[in-house]
Scaffold this motif. Sequence first.
Motif, PDB file in Angstrom:
ATOM      1  N   LEU A 237       0.867  -1.443   0.027  1.00 39.29           N
ATOM      2  CA  LEU A 237      -0.065  -0.112   0.095  1.00 39.29           C
ATOM      3  C   LEU A 237       1.109   0.929   0.089  1.00 39.29           C
ATOM      4  O   LEU A 237       0.675   2.348  -0.848  1.00 39.29           O
ATOM      5  CB  LEU A 237      -0.899  -0.308   1.047  1.00 39.29           C
ATOM      6  CG  LEU A 237      -2.640   0.453   1.888  1.00 39.29           C
ATOM      7  CD1 LEU A 237      -2.421   0.856   0.006  1.00 39.29           C
ATOM      8  CD2 LEU A 237      -2.486   0.736   3.314  1.00 39.29           C
ATOM      9  N   LEU A 238       2.307   1.407   0.480  1.00 47.07           N
ATOM     10  CA  LEU A 238       3.291   2.255   0.495  1.00 47.07           C
ATOM     11  C   LEU A 238       3.210   3.030  -0.657  1.00 47.07           C
ATOM     12  O   LEU A 238       3.944   4.350  -0.823  1.00 47.07           O
ATOM     13  CB  LEU A 238       4.266   1.835   1.183  1.00 47.07           C
ATOM     14  CG  LEU A 238       4.418   1.841   2.577  1.00 47.07           C
ATOM     15  CD1 LEU A 238       6.171   1.409   2.908  1.00 47.07           C
ATOM     16  CD2 LEU A 238       4.476   3.671   3.164  1.00 47.07           C
ATOM     17  N   GLY A 239       3.014   1.729  -1.753  1.00 45.13           N
ATOM     18  CA  GLY A 239       3.353   2.549  -3.081  1.00 45.13           C
ATOM     19  C   GLY A 239       2.698   3.791  -3.649  1.00 45.13           C
ATOM     20  O   GLY A 239       2.614   4.282  -4.527  1.00 45.13           O
ATOM     21  N   GLN A 240       0.844   3.586  -2.632  1.00 48.54           N
ATOM     22  CA  GLN A 240      -0.107   4.933  -3.274  1.00 48.54           C
ATOM     23  C   GLN A 240      -0.559   5.689  -2.376  1.00 48.54           C
ATOM     24  O   GLN A 240      -1.223   6.472  -2.120  1.00 48.54           O
ATOM     25  CB  GLN A 240      -0.978   3.411  -2.449  1.00 48.54           C
ATOM     26  CG  GLN A 240      -1.628   2.650  -4.165  1.00 48.54           C
ATOM     27  CD  GLN A 240      -2.845   1.487  -3.858  1.00 48.54           C
ATOM     28  OE1 GLN A 240      -3.416   1.773  -3.584  1.00 48.54           O
ATOM     29  NE2 GLN A 240      -2.455   0.655  -4.332  1.00 48.54           N
ATOM     30  N   GLN A 241       0.003   5.084  -0.834  1.00 45.52           N
ATOM     31  CA  GLN A 241      -0.323   5.754   0.441  1.00 45.52           C
ATOM     32  C   GLN A 241       0.532   5.840   0.942  1.00 45.52           C
ATOM     33  O   GLN A 241       1.398   5.089   1.593  1.00 45.52           O
ATOM     34  CB  GLN A 241      -1.579   5.161   1.272  1.00 45.52           C
ATOM     35  CG  GLN A 241      -3.122   5.532   0.276  1.00 45.52           C
ATOM     36  CD  GLN A 241      -4.440   4.685   1.034  1.00 45.52           C
ATOM     37  OE1 GLN A 241      -3.987   4.340   1.365  1.00 45.52           O
ATOM     38  NE2 GLN A 241      -5.133   4.722   0.831  1.00 45.52           N
ATOM     39  N   SER A 242       0.325   7.393   1.774  1.00 49.68           N
ATOM     40  CA  SER A 242       1.353   7.381   3.266  1.00 49.68           C
ATOM     41  C   SER A 242       0.944   6.435   4.534  1.00 49.68           C
ATOM     42  O   SER A 242      -0.299   6.298   4.051  1.00 49.68           O
ATOM     43  CB  SER A 242       1.243   7.996   3.778  1.00 49.68           C
ATOM     44  OG  SER A 242       2.156   9.682   3.007  1.00 49.68           O
ATOM     45  N   LEU A 243       1.973   6.003   5.068  1.00 49.94           N
ATOM     46  CA  LEU A 243       1.462   4.961   6.130  1.00 49.94           C
ATOM     47  C   LEU A 243       2.371   5.643   7.739  1.00 49.94           C
ATOM     48  O   LEU A 243       3.292   5.508   7.491  1.00 49.94           O
ATOM     49  CB  LEU A 243       2.194   3.440   6.096  1.00 49.94           C
ATOM     50  CG  LEU A 243       0.557   3.005   5.238  1.00 49.94           C
ATOM     51  CD1 LEU A 243       0.941   2.478   4.401  1.00 49.94           C
ATOM     52  CD2 LEU A 243       0.950   1.535   6.209  1.00 49.94           C
ATOM     53  N   TYR A 244       1.271   5.453   9.015  1.00 51.02           N
ATOM     54  CA  TYR A 244       2.574   6.000   9.800  1.00 51.02           C
ATOM     55  C   TYR A 244       2.477   4.680  11.291  1.00 51.02           C
ATOM     56  O   TYR A 244       1.459   3.953  11.369  1.00 51.02           O
ATOM     57  CB  TYR A 244       1.883   7.157  10.298  1.00 51.02           C
ATOM     58  CG  TYR A 244       1.513   8.133   9.702  1.00 51.02           C
ATOM     59  CD1 TYR A 244       2.849   9.630   9.658  1.00 51.02           C
ATOM     60  CD2 TYR A 244       0.972   8.802   8.786  1.00 51.02           C
ATOM     61  CE1 TYR A 244       2.786  10.651   9.034  1.00 51.02           C
ATOM     62  CE2 TYR A 244       0.863  10.014   7.854  1.00 51.02           C
ATOM     63  CZ  TYR A 244       2.497  10.214   7.449  1.00 51.02           C
ATOM     64  OH  TYR A 244       2.247  10.999   6.862  1.00 51.02           O
ATOM     65  N   GLY A 245       3.633   4.588  11.859  1.00 44.82           N
ATOM     66  CA  GLY A 245       3.453   3.755  12.604  1.00 44.82           C
ATOM     67  C   GLY A 245       3.052   4.730  14.543  1.00 44.82           C
ATOM     68  O   GLY A 245       4.191   6.038  14.001  1.00 44.82           O
ATOM     69  N   TYR A 246       2.169   4.508  15.645  1.00 45.33           N
ATOM     70  CA  TYR A 246       2.538   5.392  16.340  1.00 45.33           C
ATOM     71  C   TYR A 246       3.305   5.111  17.252  1.00 45.33           C
ATOM     72  O   TYR A 246       2.268   3.467  17.271  1.00 45.33           O
ATOM     73  CB  TYR A 246       0.286   5.382  16.437  1.00 45.33           C
ATOM     74  CG  TYR A 246       0.457   6.265  17.664  1.00 45.33           C
ATOM     75  CD1 TYR A 246       0.201   7.369  17.862  1.00 45.33           C
ATOM     76  CD2 TYR A 246      -0.815   5.912  18.824  1.00 45.33           C
ATOM     77  CE1 TYR A 246       0.356   8.346  18.862  1.00 45.33           C
ATOM     78  CE2 TYR A 246      -0.764   5.996  19.709  1.00 45.33           C
ATOM     79  CZ  TYR A 246      -0.160   7.157  20.160  1.00 45.33           C
ATOM     80  OH  TYR A 246      -0.917   7.890  21.166  1.00 45.33           O
ATOM     81  N   ARG A 247       3.626   5.448  18.238  1.00 47.74           N
ATOM     82  CA  ARG A 247       4.038   4.629  19.497  1.00 47.74           C
ATOM     83  C   ARG A 247       2.676   5.125  20.700  1.00 47.74           C
ATOM     84  O   ARG A 247       2.592   5.915  21.498  1.00 47.74           O
ATOM     85  CB  ARG A 247       5.441   5.308  20.256  1.00 47.74           C
ATOM     86  CG  ARG A 247       5.685   4.739  21.838  1.00 47.74           C
ATOM     87  CD  ARG A 247       5.406   3.406  21.464  1.00 47.74           C
ATOM     88  NE  ARG A 247       6.339   2.994  22.429  1.00 47.74           N
ATOM     89  CZ  ARG A 247       5.463   2.788  23.844  1.00 47.74           C
ATOM     90  NH1 ARG A 247       4.863   2.411  24.040  1.00 47.74           N
ATOM     91  NH2 ARG A 247       6.569   1.599  24.361  1.00 47.74           N
ATOM     92  N   TYR A 248       2.156   3.699  21.050  1.00 47.47           N
ATOM     93  CA  TYR A 248       0.758   3.908  21.580  1.00 47.47           C
ATOM     94  C   TYR A 248       1.351   4.349  23.103  1.00 47.47           C
ATOM     95  O   TYR A 248       2.898   4.345  23.796  1.00 47.47           O
ATOM     96  CB  TYR A 248      -0.175   2.553  22.058  1.00 47.47           C
ATOM     97  CG  TYR A 248       0.888   1.703  22.579  1.00 47.47           C
ATOM     98  CD1 TYR A 248       1.952   0.958  21.813  1.00 47.47           C
ATOM     99  CD2 TYR A 248       0.814   1.579  23.912  1.00 47.47           C
ATOM    100  CE1 TYR A 248       2.749  -0.097  22.618  1.00 47.47           C
ATOM    101  CE2 TYR A 248       1.088   0.779  24.592  1.00 47.47           C
ATOM    102  CZ  TYR A 248       2.269  -0.631  23.764  1.00 47.47           C
ATOM    103  OH  TYR A 248       2.717  -1.537  24.931  1.00 47.47           O
TER     104      TYR A 248
END
Length: 289
Positions: A237-248
Amino acid sequence: MKVRKAVFPVAGLGTRFLPATKAMPKEMLTVVDKPLIQYAVEEALSSGITEIIFVTGRSKQAIEDHFDHFCELEQTLMARSKNALLREINHLVPESGTFIYTRQNEPLGLGHAIWCARHIVGNEPFAVLLADDLIKSDKPAIGQMIEQFNRLNASIVCVEEVDRKATASYGILDADPPKDRLTKIRGLVEKPEPDAAPSNLAIIGRYILTPEIFSILERKETGAGGEIQITDAMANLLGQQSLYGYRYEGIRYDCGTKVGFQMANISYALDRPDMRARLLPFIEQICQQ
Ligand code: G1P
């Protein structure tokens, strides 16, 4: 668009907990007095989720029964004026139609389990919660992530720094250390050996995904362990959209392992004032033996 739906993949066999899970779903293992699945469902409901989707499998009926009326039990509790207990078991029963069950007919992996919910989720962002990861926090972990989603409008995975030696148990991010709890993802790898891991940022079982993930999962490409992995689909999906990691913010107990599960039980039991008073001296006493 608001995140209204949450998917709970609960089809796994729970082999790590055999023999306990031979005739009982692993999601029904209890931490103090509540099954793991209830903690996860309560986390979702208190974060504003209104539709709960279970992807179940064979012999998971106990989960459906847990979130349903049990008339005989209710009548007995009523007759005995056990009102607090009655409230406790009834607040779990949803309005009809808000909890939806579908089946994963083949054990093809977590990505495949999520894909099984595609028609129920439809074309909107959704949450995924793995009940194995029990997160104790002031603000529910998935609620923290929904807040971030509302700002970023992009897929988000929950992350935690793990010991380098443990990377082969997790999906691992290729990303910089989080700043203000967030990091932009460059790549993701499912269960890499420590020397191949791009970081020590591990995926914890909470995701907010955009619906475009379904067309990637549809390709049914297999990855680590020969399974259809959600981690690989997100990498795609990274090819099409941004993705984020969230440190809870909070503490996670890995209830997918026996030791993590016991830690959760001790920790949650010590939070109960009535239990703490007897448990703490007991723990101290057996530690000296
Ligand atoms: C799954 C995911 C993995 C993630 C983990 C979190 O693995 O595939 O990427 O890090 O959940 O609990 P599992 O624990 O099902 O092997």
